[in-house]
Write a protein that holds these residues in place. Structure first.
Motif, PDB file in Angstrom:
ATOM      1  N   LEU A  58       0.816  -1.218   0.000  1.00  0.00           N
ATOM      2  CA  LEU A  58       0.000   0.000   0.000  1.00  0.00           C
ATOM      3  C   LEU A  58       0.850   1.268   0.000  1.00  0.00           C
ATOM      4  O   LEU A  58       0.712   2.119  -0.865  1.00  0.00           O
ATOM      5  N   ARG A  59       1.748   1.374   0.992  1.00  0.00           N
ATOM      6  CA  ARG A  59       2.449   2.652   1.126  1.00  0.00           C
ATOM      7  C   ARG A  59       3.585   2.820   0.119  1.00  0.00           C
ATOM      8  O   ARG A  59       3.741   3.891  -0.452  1.00  0.00           O
ATOM      9  N   LEU A  60       4.349   1.756  -0.103  1.00  0.00           N
ATOM     10  CA  LEU A  60       5.491   1.881  -1.005  1.00  0.00           C
ATOM     11  C   LEU A  60       5.070   2.256  -2.431  1.00  0.00           C
ATOM     12  O   LEU A  60       5.617   3.205  -3.006  1.00  0.00           O
ATOM     13  N   PRO A  61       4.098   1.536  -3.014  1.00  0.00           N
ATOM     14  CA  PRO A  61       3.688   1.930  -4.375  1.00  0.00           C
ATOM     15  C   PRO A  61       3.173   3.362  -4.443  1.00  0.00           C
ATOM     16  O   PRO A  61       3.390   4.075  -5.409  1.00  0.00           O
ATOM     17  N   ARG A  62       2.494   3.767  -3.365  1.00  0.00           N
ATOM     18  CA  ARG A  62       1.946   5.112  -3.327  1.00  0.00           C
ATOM     19  C   ARG A  62       3.059   6.157  -3.386  1.00  0.00           C
ATOM     20  O   ARG A  62       2.971   7.149  -4.114  1.00  0.00           O
ATOM     21  N   VAL A  63       4.125   5.902  -2.611  1.00  0.00           N
ATOM     22  CA  VAL A  63       5.258   6.830  -2.624  1.00  0.00           C
ATOM     23  C   VAL A  63       5.954   6.815  -3.977  1.00  0.00           C
ATOM     24  O   VAL A  63       6.261   7.867  -4.549  1.00  0.00           O
ATOM     25  N   LEU A  64       6.165   5.608  -4.518  1.00  0.00           N
ATOM     26  CA  LEU A  64       6.838   5.511  -5.822  1.00  0.00           C
ATOM     27  C   LEU A  64       6.043   6.237  -6.908  1.00  0.00           C
ATOM     28  O   LEU A  64       6.582   7.005  -7.702  1.00  0.00           O
ATOM     29  N   MET A  65       4.719   5.997  -6.894  1.00  0.00           N
ATOM     30  CA  MET A  65       3.875   6.650  -7.899  1.00  0.00           C
ATOM     31  C   MET A  65       3.916   8.162  -7.709  1.00  0.00           C
ATOM     32  O   MET A  65       3.928   8.927  -8.675  1.00  0.00           O
ATOM     33  N   GLY A  66       3.957   8.584  -6.445  1.00  0.00           N
ATOM     34  CA  GLY A  66       4.021  10.020  -6.155  1.00  0.00           C
ATOM     35  C   GLY A  66       5.289  10.637  -6.722  1.00  0.00           C
ATOM     36  O   GLY A  66       5.265  11.726  -7.305  1.00  0.00           O
ATOM     37  N   ILE A  67       6.410   9.931  -6.560  1.00  0.00           N
ATOM     38  CA  ILE A  67       7.682  10.439  -7.090  1.00  0.00           C
ATOM     39  C   ILE A  67       7.607  10.545  -8.610  1.00  0.00           C
ATOM     40  O   ILE A  67       7.930  11.577  -9.202  1.00  0.00           O
ATOM     41  N   LEU A  68       7.117   9.450  -9.248  1.00  0.00           N
ATOM     42  CA  LEU A  68       7.044   9.450 -10.718  1.00  0.00           C
ATOM     43  C   LEU A  68       6.121  10.552 -11.232  1.00  0.00           C
ATOM     44  O   LEU A  68       6.459  11.303 -12.149  1.00  0.00           O
ATOM     45  N   ASN A 189      -4.329   3.387  -3.428  1.00  0.00           N
ATOM     46  CA  ASN A 189      -4.547   2.045  -3.977  1.00  0.00           C
ATOM     47  C   ASN A 189      -3.803   1.774  -5.279  1.00  0.00           C
ATOM     48  O   ASN A 189      -4.326   1.140  -6.179  1.00  0.00           O
ATOM     49  N   ARG A 190      -2.602   2.358  -5.409  1.00  0.00           N
ATOM     50  CA  ARG A 190      -1.799   2.000  -6.576  1.00  0.00           C
ATOM     51  C   ARG A 190      -1.078   0.684  -6.262  1.00  0.00           C
ATOM     52  O   ARG A 190      -0.596   0.513  -5.136  1.00  0.00           O
ATOM     53  N   THR A 191      -1.020  -0.197  -7.214  1.00  0.00           N
ATOM     54  CA  THR A 191      -0.259  -1.413  -6.989  1.00  0.00           C
ATOM     55  C   THR A 191       1.035  -1.340  -7.798  1.00  0.00           C
ATOM     56  O   THR A 191       1.161  -0.509  -8.694  1.00  0.00           O
ATOM     57  N   ILE A 192       1.954  -2.215  -7.455  1.00  0.00           N
ATOM     58  CA  ILE A 192       3.213  -2.244  -8.202  1.00  0.00           C
ATOM     59  C   ILE A 192       2.943  -2.516  -9.683  1.00  0.00           C
ATOM     60  O   ILE A 192       3.602  -1.974 -10.559  1.00  0.00           O
ATOM     61  N   ALA A 289       8.302  16.153  -7.359  1.00  0.00           N
ATOM     62  CA  ALA A 289       8.124  14.917  -6.593  1.00  0.00           C
ATOM     63  C   ALA A 289       7.946  15.224  -5.107  1.00  0.00           C
ATOM     64  O   ALA A 289       7.056  14.678  -4.446  1.00  0.00           O
ATOM     65  N   ILE A 290       8.785  16.131  -4.589  1.00  0.00           N
ATOM     66  CA  ILE A 290       8.694  16.483  -3.161  1.00  0.00           C
ATOM     67  C   ILE A 290       7.318  17.057  -2.846  1.00  0.00           C
ATOM     68  O   ILE A 290       6.657  16.657  -1.887  1.00  0.00           O
ATOM     69  N   LEU A 291       6.862  17.993  -3.686  1.00  0.00           N
ATOM     70  CA  LEU A 291       5.578  18.649  -3.401  1.00  0.00           C
ATOM     71  C   LEU A 291       4.419  17.672  -3.495  1.00  0.00           C
ATOM     72  O   LEU A 291       3.500  17.698  -2.677  1.00  0.00           O
ATOM     73  N   LEU A 292       4.458  16.788  -4.483  1.00  0.00           N
ATOM     74  CA  LEU A 292       3.327  15.879  -4.647  1.00  0.00           C
ATOM     75  C   LEU A 292       3.256  14.888  -3.486  1.00  0.00           C
ATOM     76  O   LEU A 292       2.178  14.597  -2.972  1.00  0.00           O
ATOM     77  N   ILE A 293       4.417  14.394  -3.037  1.00  0.00           N
ATOM     78  CA  ILE A 293       4.414  13.483  -1.897  1.00  0.00           C
ATOM     79  C   ILE A 293       3.938  14.210  -0.644  1.00  0.00           C
ATOM     80  O   ILE A 293       3.168  13.679   0.156  1.00  0.00           O
ATOM     81  N   SER A 294       4.361  15.475  -0.494  1.00  0.00           N
ATOM     82  CA  SER A 294       3.905  16.249   0.666  1.00  0.00           C
ATOM     83  C   SER A 294       2.401  16.448   0.608  1.00  0.00           C
ATOM     84  O   SER A 294       1.704  16.314   1.627  1.00  0.00           O
ATOM     85  N   ALA A 295       1.883  16.784  -0.576  1.00  0.00           N
ATOM     86  CA  ALA A 295       0.438  16.986  -0.708  1.00  0.00           C
ATOM     87  C   ALA A 295      -0.301  15.684  -0.405  1.00  0.00           C
ATOM     88  O   ALA A 295      -1.344  15.692   0.248  1.00  0.00           O
ATOM     89  N   ASP A 296       0.281  14.570  -0.848  1.00  0.00           N
ATOM     90  CA  ASP A 296      -0.354  13.282  -0.573  1.00  0.00           C
ATOM     91  C   ASP A 296      -0.334  12.981   0.925  1.00  0.00           C
ATOM     92  O   ASP A 296      -1.282  12.407   1.469  1.00  0.00           O
ATOM     93  N   LEU A 297       0.757  13.399   1.588  1.00  0.00           N
ATOM     94  CA  LEU A 297       0.822  13.223   3.041  1.00  0.00           C
ATOM     95  C   LEU A 297      -0.338  13.956   3.725  1.00  0.00           C
ATOM     96  O   LEU A 297      -0.946  13.447   4.654  1.00  0.00           O
ATOM     97  N   LEU A 298      -0.616  15.180   3.220  1.00  0.00           N
ATOM     98  CA  LEU A 298      -1.724  15.951   3.783  1.00  0.00           C
ATOM     99  C   LEU A 298      -3.031  15.168   3.705  1.00  0.00           C
ATOM    100  O   LEU A 298      -3.819  15.164   4.649  1.00  0.00           O
ATOM    101  N   THR A 299      -3.247  14.499   2.548  1.00  0.00           N
ATOM    102  CA  THR A 299      -4.504  13.771   2.409  1.00  0.00           C
ATOM    103  C   THR A 299      -4.577  12.595   3.379  1.00  0.00           C
ATOM    104  O   THR A 299      -5.639  12.042   3.599  1.00  0.00           O
TER     105      THR A 299
END
Lengths: 334, 260
Positions: A58-68, A189-192, A289-299
């Motif tokens: 759950l969390r790892l794919p979400r972070v990876l997708m956020g970076i991409l 809910n992004r999967t690898i 990438a930094i901003l999108l992951i931060s925004a996702d953290l907010l959610t």
């Protein structure tokens, strides 16, 4: 006063460190609270099955997708702004994101992905390509901001209307739900395997942006001068358009329409390291990438969980910044 | 000794004839002035040398080789270009802008080296803008900006410079300053093709003039021959007075002919 002299290399290194830190941080934060040791155990494969599902699936794919996704949007915003010599260019503002979403929604409507696994990606990229081509045809001749924005509004409204139309005809509530998600944008809910479908397209899009820094810098003196400096401007424009459409299309296919990242990020970077458009590419990708992951953290914060969508957060932060940029640059807008 | 040569060049844009049967040579060490009324096709001629505009017929050669056979980067190291009006689309610092002239010497992956920075500083000194290095180009005065743009064109170290009205809208002091720099370039062996409207400066500074009217070369050669009364009347549609001072002849346009 802007810190114009910030050394380029150090700036990039600082961004990379930030990105690594925030990526790790977001592995530790979520609706289920896990202790740091549990997260690490999950990462290296020593955790309980429940923990490894949460962390690895759950969390790892979400972070990876956020970076991409964040890097793609930041990079594409920076290169489009440089190419069009226009601080308001961004895949979202000029309608590329919404036309990619239209492609994705059509693919969902017809259930194309059951015939062809990458159908949503391909349709999103196709949508992005068409709108970019229209924009270039309309706005390359005069680089007026007004023309570009108006063309973007036209494309956006047309795509949005077509998306609504498609939704009205949605065959069942599940499909409708899917479509609405594309409109809002999310990393949930992004999967690898989702990532691995989009990854090749994203990488191809990035690769097309390689080696264009000097050309972008040169084109700040106009196309004729850029050519006189040995830059094949048409090829460069094609690289940016194709690269942007392919990578943004793939991102929209995977995460939906996330707006404003590509617009806002290059502005922040310019404040810090100056205006040369070619030097904005790498730092804009990193900061995106930094901003999108931060925004996702907010959610994922307790107050936002289940209510806040990523696309909504980026719009809430990005739209006021858009207005601020319009205000600051209004003299050049005539 | 290098040679930029145009033979029987024809150019049409959107079905309209812009240049017909234009021939001219620019040699190293020569300052060649391209003059003619507005709309004569002067800027188009420069752009066709750059390869921005496709020719319909004729030949443009650089050192005997067709201009379109030169790889872009190699050509950029031989011919530099200063555009009319000197557009700058982002507020770049002067130092960075001038260093863009080194791009033809870099690979796409490379940024400027220390050597490029030294050459950049030298070019800025030559046009007397080295003290402006950290200033933002869009905040400069017209005279400063023109000199910055010239430094950007010079720093490439190309054998030929195509300059499209570099002294346009400058005061006399800065006009002469720019022309002196161009003259010095030719004395150092560079060839310059200069679009210029001021006939007196053209006559004084240029080694050779080419008078273009409605896309055709009307006259070329010694400035004093090209700027004869008949040519001024037929192309510029002016009647000029002349006076002599210290052996130099000066032209004052004081009457319009068959105005439209």
């Amino acid at each position: 006063m802007a810190l114009k002299g910030l050394p380029y290399r150090n700036f990039n290194i600082a961004l990379i460190i930030c990105l690594v830190l925030i990526s790790f941080l977001s592995l530790f934060i979520g609706s289920v609270s896990l202790s740091p040791s549990e997260v690490i155990a999950g990462l290296i494969g020593n955790g309980t099955p429940a923990i490894s599902i949460i962390v690895v699936d759950l969390r790892l794919p979400r972070v990876l997708m956020g970076i991409l996704a964040g890097a793609t949007l930041g990079l594409s915003g920076a290169s489009l702004q440089g190419m069009l010599r226009n601080p308001l260019a961004d895949p979202g503002i000029i309608g590329v994101t919404s036309s990619a979403a239209l492609g994705a929604v059509i693919a969902i409507y017809f259930g194309l992905s059951s015939f062809f696994p990458t159908a949503i990606q391909l349709m999103a990229i196709f949508g992005a390509l068409i709108s970019t081509a229209i924009l270039v045809l309309i706005s390359m001749r005069d680089s007026s901001v007004l023309t570009l924005i108006l063309a973007g509004i036209g494309i956006s409204s047309l795509s949005t209307a077509a998306i609504s139309l498609t939704m009205n005809f949605a065959p069942n509530p599940m499909t409708l739900q899917d479509m609405i998600m594309w409109m809002l944008g999310s990393l949930e809910n992004r999967t690898i395997s989702d990532i691995s479908i989009s990854l090749p397209f994203i990488l191809v899009g990035w690769a097309l942006h390689m080696g264009i820094s000097n050309g972008l810098d040169a084109s700040s003196l106009g196309d004729d001068t850029a050519r006189s400096l040995g830059i094949d401007t048409r090829r460069m424009q094609l690289q940016i358009i194709l690269g942007g459409a392919i990578s943004v299309g793939a991102v929209v296919a995977a995460c939906g329409a996330i707006g404003f990242v590509g617009l806002v990020v290059p502005h922040i970077v310019r404040r810090l390291i100056g205006y040369a458009p070619g030097r904005l590419l790498l730092p804009s990708a990193l900061l995106g990438a930094i901003l999108l992951i931060s925004a996702d953290l907010l959610t994922r914060m307790p107050f936002g969980y289940g209510q806040l969508r990523l696309g909504v957060v980026t719009a809430i932060i990005g739209a006021p910044m858009f207005l601020y940029i319009v205000y600051k640059t209004r003299k050049e807008m005539r | 000794m290098s040679l930029l040569s145009i033979r029987n060049l024809h150019i049409s844009l959107e079905g309209q004839k812009i240049l017909s049967d234009v021939s001219l040579d620019v040699r190293s060490g020569k300052l060649v002035g391209l003059i003619g009324p507005n709309g004569a096709g002067k800027s188009i001629l420069l752009k066709s040398i750059l390869g921005v505009i496709d020719k319909k017929d004729g030949e443009i050669t650089l050192d005997g080789k067709d201009i379109s056979d030169w790889p872009l980067m190699e050509k950029a190291r031989k011919i530099s270009y200063a555009a009319q009006g000197a557009p700058v689309h982002w507020p770049l610092t002067v130092g960075h802008l001038v260093s863009l002239g080194r791009i033809p010497h870099l690979s796409p992956w490379q940024s400027t080296t220390r050597e490029d920075q030294i050459l950049t500083l030298e070019a800025m000194k030559k046009t007397n803008v080295d003290h402006l290095s950290m200033r933002i180009t869009t905040t400069l005065s017209g005279g400063e900006r023109a000199r910055v743009m010239l430094a950007r064109a010079i720093v490439t170290g190309a054998e030929f410079l195509l300059a499209d009205e570099p002294i346009e809208s400058l005061d006399p002091y800065h006009q002469i300053q720019i022309l002196n720099i161009l003259k010095e370039l030719t004395q150092n062996g560079h060839g310059v093709l200069l679009i210029i409207h001021d006939l007196n400066f053209a006559q004084k500074y240029c080694d050779e003039l080419i008078l273009l009217d409605k896309g055709k070369v009307v006259a070329s050669g010694q400035p004093s021959d090209v700027l004869n009364d008949r040519n001024l009347q037929n192309t510029y549609r002016i009647k000029a007075s002349r006076f002599l001072k210290d052996g130099n002849s000066f032209i004052i346009a004081d009457e319009l002919l068959n105005s439209d």
